[in-house]
Design a protein around this motif. Structure first.
Motif, short mmCIF file in Angstrom:
data_model
loop_
_atom_site.label_atom_id
_atom_site.label_comp_id
_atom_site.label_asym_id
_atom_site.label_seq_id
_atom_site.Cartn_x
_atom_site.Cartn_y
_atom_site.Cartn_z
N SER A 133 45.52 43.89 33.31
CA SER A 133 45.07 42.71 32.57
C SER A 133 45.45 41.44 33.30
CB SER A 133 45.69 42.70 31.16
OG SER A 133 45.28 41.53 30.46
N GLN A 135 44.50 38.54 31.62
CA GLN A 135 44.11 37.66 30.52
C GLN A 135 44.84 36.32 30.60
OE1 GLN A 135 44.00 39.52 26.70
NE2 GLN A 135 44.18 37.60 25.59
N GLN A 153 40.94 50.49 32.28
CA GLN A 153 40.33 49.28 31.75
C GLN A 153 40.85 48.05 32.49
OE1 GLN A 153 41.01 49.27 27.48
NE2 GLN A 153 38.90 49.90 27.16
N CYS A 155 40.84 43.68 32.33
CA CYS A 155 40.58 42.53 31.47
C CYS A 155 40.83 41.24 32.23
CB CYS A 155 41.49 42.58 30.24
SG CYS A 155 41.30 41.17 29.13
N SER A 157 39.80 38.36 30.50
CA SER A 157 39.46 37.48 29.39
C SER A 157 40.18 36.14 29.49
CB SER A 157 39.84 38.16 28.07
OG SER A 157 39.57 37.33 26.98
N ASP A 177 36.24 43.38 31.11
CA ASP A 177 35.96 42.16 30.37
C ASP A 177 35.99 40.99 31.32
OD1 ASP A 177 35.84 39.96 28.73
OD2 ASP A 177 37.51 40.53 27.44
#
Length: 200
Positions: A133, A135, A153, A155, A157, A177
């Protein structure tokens, strides 16, 4: 009055970084007072700590301890060809200069949430084995994720990109994302049109 400098152990010392960051420096001694606050070498927000800082980071790498929450990296940093054998946490770290993770492998979960990359950041040919991530991360310089592999996954974001970002021939095995922000008109995403979403 100049800031005081010491690396002497001090009984009961608690770093004046944010409380949730202190797991990253639980065993670090008092290093220096800066603007009225007392810091360990990892969290001191100052460039002239480089020699001692590098030693402290290397000790963590040698011990397979990749908890770098809130750590302030003062100068150009290289994690090239590094294997992060356990979870790696760089949440809210500050890279004051260039950082290079080229060809590194993140075997566990990796977290770069709210990291400030103040200059160029390179993640080319990096392998993220599990979820990762970014993010809220701020990429204030050039960012390169070319040929990186995201096997879990990913991310991005509300990440901010202020300069060019490259995802050329990047492989994503699961959901990704890409809800991000452009902060400047000269921020270029032209190469992002060639994303490869495929099974690894």
């Amino acid at each position: 009055m100049p800031d005081s400098l010491t690396s002497e152990p001090e009984s009961g010392f608690v770093c004046d970084c944010k409380e949730w960051m202190r797991s990253a420096c639980a065993n670090e001694p008092f290093y220096r007072e800066y603007e009225g606050y007392r810091y360990c070498v990892l969290h001191l927000p100052c460039q002239d700590k480089s020699p001692d800082f590098g030693g402290a980071v290397q000790q963590r790498i040698d011990a397979n301890d990749f908890n770098f929450r809130g750590v302030w990296f003062p100068t150009s940093t290289s994690f090239q060809d590094c294997t992060f054998g356990t979870d790696a946490n760089f949440t809210s770290a500050v890279f004051n200069d260039m950082v290079d993770f080229s060809r590194s492998v993140f075997a566990g979960v990796s977290n770069f949430d709210d990291v400030a990359f103040k200059k160029a950041s390179t993640f080319s040919q990096v392998t993220f084995k599990q979820s990762t991530s970014f993010q809220g991360a701020k990429f204030l310089g050039y960012a390169h994720f070319g040929r990186a592999k995201f096997e879990g996954q990913a991310c991005f974001s509300i990440s901010q990109f202020s300069e060019s970002v490259i995802f050329l021939h990047t492989a994503f095995n699961e959901q990704v994302d890409f809800f991000w922000r452009k902060d400047r008109r000269n921020c270029s995403f032209s190469v992002c049109e060639v994303f490869e979403h495929r099974k690894l």
